[in-house]
Write an enzyme that holds these catalytic residues in place. Sequence first.
Site, PDB file in Angstrom:
ATOM      1  N   SER A 116      68.381  48.614 123.995  1.00  0.00           N
ATOM      2  CA  SER A 116      67.687  48.837 125.278  1.00  0.00           C
ATOM      3  C   SER A 116      66.205  48.508 125.178  1.00  0.00           C
ATOM      4  CB  SER A 116      67.867  50.291 125.718  1.00  0.00           C
ATOM      5  OG  SER A 116      67.482  51.171 124.675  1.00  0.00           O
ATOM      6  N   ARG A 117      65.648  48.645 123.973  1.00  0.00           N
ATOM      7  CA  ARG A 117      64.206  48.455 123.810  1.00  0.00           C
ATOM      8  C   ARG A 117      63.924  47.707 122.511  1.00  0.00           C
ATOM      9  NH1 ARG A 117      61.624  52.909 122.590  1.00  0.00           N
ATOM     10  NH2 ARG A 117      63.392  54.291 122.283  1.00  0.00           N
ATOM     11  N   TYR A 131      61.969  58.913 106.832  1.00  0.00           N
ATOM     12  CA  TYR A 131      62.265  57.557 107.320  1.00  0.00           C
ATOM     13  C   TYR A 131      62.495  56.610 106.144  1.00  0.00           C
ATOM     14  CZ  TYR A 131      61.645  53.155 109.881  1.00  0.00           C
ATOM     15  OH  TYR A 131      61.833  51.908 110.420  1.00  0.00           O
TER      16      TYR A 131
HETATM   17  P1  NAP Z   1      62.150  51.175 119.248  1.00  0.00           P
HETATM   18  O1  NAP Z   1      61.343  50.202 120.002  1.00  0.00           O
HETATM   19  O2  NAP Z   1      61.680  52.586 119.110  1.00  0.00           O
HETATM   20  O3  NAP Z   1      63.632  51.174 119.864  1.00  0.00           O
HETATM   21  C1  NAP Z   1      64.595  51.995 119.277  1.00  0.00           C
HETATM   22  C2  NAP Z   1      65.940  51.629 119.844  1.00  0.00           C
HETATM   23  O4  NAP Z   1      66.912  52.453 119.155  1.00  0.00           O
HETATM   24  C3  NAP Z   1      66.051  51.937 121.323  1.00  0.00           C
HETATM   25  O5  NAP Z   1      66.817  50.942 121.959  1.00  0.00           O
HETATM   26  C4  NAP Z   1      66.772  53.276 121.338  1.00  0.00           C
HETATM   27  O6  NAP Z   1      67.633  53.450 122.469  1.00  0.00           O
HETATM   28  C5  NAP Z   1      67.649  53.146 120.108  1.00  0.00           C
HETATM   29  N1  NAP Z   1      68.070  54.460 119.622  1.00  0.00           N
HETATM   30  C6  NAP Z   1      67.318  55.451 119.114  1.00  0.00           C
HETATM   31  N2  NAP Z   1      68.084  56.512 118.824  1.00  0.00           N
HETATM   32  C7  NAP Z   1      69.350  56.181 119.169  1.00  0.00           C
HETATM   33  C8  NAP Z   1      70.590  56.832 119.110  1.00  0.00           C
HETATM   34  N3  NAP Z   1      70.693  58.098 118.657  1.00  0.00           N
HETATM   35  N4  NAP Z   1      71.703  56.179 119.533  1.00  0.00           N
HETATM   36  C9  NAP Z   1      71.620  54.913 119.999  1.00  0.00           C
HETATM   37  N5  NAP Z   1      70.470  54.237 120.091  1.00  0.00           N
HETATM   38  C10 NAP Z   1      69.352  54.871 119.675  1.00  0.00           C
HETATM   39  O7  NAP Z   1      62.405  50.692 117.752  1.00  0.00           O
HETATM   40  P2  NAP Z   1      62.351  49.227 117.114  1.00  0.00           P
HETATM   41  O8  NAP Z   1      61.007  49.019 116.572  1.00  0.00           O
HETATM   42  O9  NAP Z   1      62.939  48.252 118.050  1.00  0.00           O
HETATM   43  O10 NAP Z   1      63.323  49.456 115.863  1.00  0.00           O
HETATM   44  C11 NAP Z   1      64.610  48.861 115.744  1.00  0.00           C
HETATM   45  C12 NAP Z   1      65.052  49.023 114.299  1.00  0.00           C
HETATM   46  O11 NAP Z   1      64.134  48.338 113.440  1.00  0.00           O
HETATM   47  C13 NAP Z   1      65.061  50.480 113.832  1.00  0.00           C
HETATM   48  O12 NAP Z   1      66.168  50.708 112.981  1.00  0.00           O
HETATM   49  C14 NAP Z   1      63.755  50.600 113.068  1.00  0.00           C
HETATM   50  O13 NAP Z   1      63.802  51.625 112.109  1.00  0.00           O
HETATM   51  C15 NAP Z   1      63.658  49.224 112.446  1.00  0.00           C
HETATM   52  N6  NAP Z   1      62.293  48.853 112.062  1.00  0.00           N
HETATM   53  C16 NAP Z   1      61.286  48.801 112.976  1.00  0.00           C
HETATM   54  C17 NAP Z   1      60.010  48.441 112.553  1.00  0.00           C
HETATM   55  C18 NAP Z   1      58.825  48.382 113.506  1.00  0.00           C
HETATM   56  O14 NAP Z   1      57.689  48.268 113.021  1.00  0.00           O
HETATM   57  N7  NAP Z   1      59.024  48.403 114.815  1.00  0.00           N
HETATM   58  C19 NAP Z   1      59.765  48.151 111.199  1.00  0.00           C
HETATM   59  C20 NAP Z   1      60.826  48.219 110.307  1.00  0.00           C
HETATM   60  C21 NAP Z   1      62.089  48.572 110.742  1.00  0.00           C
HETATM   61  P3  NAP Z   1      67.284  54.370 123.763  1.00  0.00           P
HETATM   62  O15 NAP Z   1      65.857  54.088 124.137  1.00  0.00           O
HETATM   63  O16 NAP Z   1      68.284  53.891 124.775  1.00  0.00           O
HETATM   64  O17 NAP Z   1      67.514  55.805 123.372  1.00  0.00           O
END
Ligand code: NAP
Length: 244
Positions: free
Chosen positions: A11-12, A152
């Site tokens: 979604s995001r 984390y």
């Molecule tokens: P984000 O912008 O915070 O988005 C998180 C996404 O995960 C949202 O679509 C949210 O859905 C979903 N989500 C959270 N809890 C959930 C649950 N219980 N069930 C189903 N969906 C859930 O995060 P992002 O940065 O895109 O991160 C995506 C992945 O990359 C994550 O695993 C994160 O740890 C990893 N990552 C991110 C970064 C970074 O710097 N951004 C760096 C390294 C790794 P809803 O909004 O619909 O609840």
Amino acid sequence: MKKTVLITGASRGIGRATARLFAHEGYQVAINYHKSKQAAQELEAELTSEGCTAMTVHADVSNRDQVFEMVDKVLFSYEQIDILICNAGIANYGLITDFTEADWRSIFAVNVDGIFHAVQAVLPHMIHRKAGKIITASSIWGLSGASCESAYSASKAAVIGLTQSLAKELGPSGICVNCVAPGATRTDMISGFSPEALEAFRMETPLERIGTPEDIAKTYLFLASSAADFITGQVISPNGGYII
Ligand code: NAP
């Protein structure tokens, strides 16, 4: 026949960019959301208006029953799941001395248990077909650890161990399992960081920028593609050289 990808947390952020990219590349896309229903539905509408094939599916990935229902819905609509991207994740920050047990467990429930549930839900289908690709989301902090992000970082290190084990176990069934470990990427997840902290991070990155969701989506796309057919059990870290 179009290939189907199920992306958790689409979604995001990174998942949303991934859904767009895969849809534009001709995949049927199942967009999982938990709380951001409207954002997911807007994305589905956007993609279908462009002639792509997309559907939204609700599930809290930490809830096993919801995950199995989600997979059933996708299989009912699209008949098969070729690619599972376990992208959903949450983060929290704080000193280890301040963490409650609930804080700790909530991180693992989504970041690790969520992958366990999704993998178990799709596997009978993938094993039956002797084909499939599973991609998990770790982080550079799962590779190197981050101060004040112990839960984390531990959860993301667990994702790497899970990915490597699954690759060994599922290889003979024709299923590739790989992990993407992004560096800092501009999404809501890092919106709590100050501009100064992000600038410091950028300066320490050889490519001198913070990642975009599209950078990570392209890595997922590569691992899903036939170009990666002989790659399994690997961790690919799109991080601009922050960790070498
Ligand atoms: P984000 O912008 O915070 O988005 C998180 C996404 O995960 C949202 O679509 C949210 O859905 C979903 N989500 C959270 N809890 C959930 C649950 N219980 N069930 C189903 N969906 C859930 O995060 P992002 O940065 O895109 O991160 C995506 C992945 O990359 C994550 O695993 C994160 O740890 C990893 N990552 C991110 C970064 C970074 O710097 N951004 C760096 C390294 C790794 P809803 O909004 O619909 O609840």
